[in-house]
Write a protein that holds these residues in place. Sequence first.
Motif, PDB file in Angstrom:
ATOM      1  N   PRO A   1       0.844  -1.208   0.000  1.00  0.00           N
ATOM      2  CA  PRO A   1       0.000   0.000   0.000  1.00  0.00           C
ATOM      3  C   PRO A   1       0.880   1.259   0.000  1.00  0.00           C
ATOM      4  O   PRO A   1       2.018   1.227   0.491  1.00  0.00           O
ATOM      5  N   PRO A   2       0.368   2.358  -0.551  1.00  0.00           N
ATOM      6  CA  PRO A   2       1.175   3.582  -0.602  1.00  0.00           C
ATOM      7  C   PRO A   2       1.438   4.141   0.792  1.00  0.00           C
ATOM      8  O   PRO A   2       0.601   4.041   1.683  1.00  0.00           O
ATOM      9  N   THR A   3       2.590   4.746   0.938  1.00  0.00           N
ATOM     10  CA  THR A   3       2.947   5.376   2.206  1.00  0.00           C
ATOM     11  C   THR A   3       2.253   6.730   2.320  1.00  0.00           C
ATOM     12  O   THR A   3       1.630   7.214   1.365  1.00  0.00           O
ATOM     13  N   THR A   4       2.371   7.355   3.478  1.00  0.00           N
ATOM     14  CA  THR A   4       1.748   8.667   3.682  1.00  0.00           C
ATOM     15  C   THR A   4       2.327   9.702   2.727  1.00  0.00           C
ATOM     16  O   THR A   4       1.600  10.532   2.186  1.00  0.00           O
ATOM     17  N   GLY A   5       3.612   9.641   2.498  1.00  0.00           N
ATOM     18  CA  GLY A   5       4.248  10.574   1.557  1.00  0.00           C
ATOM     19  C   GLY A   5       3.750  10.379   0.137  1.00  0.00           C
ATOM     20  O   GLY A   5       3.527  11.351  -0.597  1.00  0.00           O
ATOM     21  N   GLN A   6       3.574   9.131  -0.267  1.00  0.00           N
ATOM     22  CA  GLN A   6       3.067   8.862  -1.611  1.00  0.00           C
ATOM     23  C   GLN A   6       1.620   9.328  -1.749  1.00  0.00           C
ATOM     24  O   GLN A   6       1.233   9.872  -2.787  1.00  0.00           O
ATOM     25  N   LYS A   7       0.815   9.134  -0.706  1.00  0.00           N
ATOM     26  CA  LYS A   7      -0.574   9.606  -0.749  1.00  0.00           C
ATOM     27  C   LYS A   7      -0.617  11.119  -0.899  1.00  0.00           C
ATOM     28  O   LYS A   7      -1.418  11.650  -1.668  1.00  0.00           O
ATOM     29  N   ARG A   8       0.241  11.816  -0.165  1.00  0.00           N
ATOM     30  CA  ARG A   8       0.292  13.275  -0.255  1.00  0.00           C
ATOM     31  C   ARG A   8       0.697  13.706  -1.665  1.00  0.00           C
ATOM     32  O   ARG A   8       0.123  14.637  -2.232  1.00  0.00           O
ATOM     33  N   THR A   9       1.657  13.008  -2.248  1.00  0.00           N
ATOM     34  CA  THR A   9       2.089  13.322  -3.610  1.00  0.00           C
ATOM     35  C   THR A   9       0.954  13.097  -4.609  1.00  0.00           C
ATOM     36  O   THR A   9       0.759  13.906  -5.522  1.00  0.00           O
ATOM     37  N   TYR A  10       0.180  12.010  -4.436  1.00  0.00           N
ATOM     38  CA  TYR A  10      -0.958  11.755  -5.324  1.00  0.00           C
ATOM     39  C   TYR A  10      -1.990  12.867  -5.233  1.00  0.00           C
ATOM     40  O   TYR A  10      -2.558  13.297  -6.243  1.00  0.00           O
ATOM     41  N   ILE A  11      -2.248  13.359  -4.026  1.00  0.00           N
ATOM     42  CA  ILE A  11      -3.220  14.438  -3.847  1.00  0.00           C
ATOM     43  C   ILE A  11      -2.734  15.721  -4.516  1.00  0.00           C
ATOM     44  O   ILE A  11      -3.490  16.397  -5.225  1.00  0.00           O
ATOM     45  N   ILE A  12      -1.461  16.042  -4.333  1.00  0.00           N
ATOM     46  CA  ILE A  12      -0.898  17.252  -4.947  1.00  0.00           C
ATOM     47  C   ILE A  12      -0.946  17.154  -6.468  1.00  0.00           C
ATOM     48  O   ILE A  12      -1.327  18.109  -7.161  1.00  0.00           O
ATOM     49  N   LEU A  13      -0.581  16.008  -7.020  1.00  0.00           N
ATOM     50  CA  LEU A  13      -0.623  15.836  -8.476  1.00  0.00           C
ATOM     51  C   LEU A  13      -2.057  15.883  -9.002  1.00  0.00           C
ATOM     52  O   LEU A  13      -2.314  16.406 -10.087  1.00  0.00           O
TER      53      LEU A  13
END
Length: 59
Positions: free
Chosen positions: A25-37
């Motif tokens: 599963p994606p990490t918290t940092g990856q989730k934040r990056t997905y939201i920003i993108l």
Amino acid sequence: MPYTNEEGGLLNNFAREPKVYQAEPPTTGQKRTYIILGIAAAILVSGVVFVAFAVSNAS
């Protein structure tokens, strides 16, 4: 390369299968990056639609 002999001497080649692994599963940092993108993509698309609308009514 793996192959089999069929009736009549025909060779049947098969591709190598990739190694199967469990997805993480994606990490918290990856989730934040997905939201920003996602936000950046929404702004870009709405900007393109706005420009297209403004240009089409520019006469």
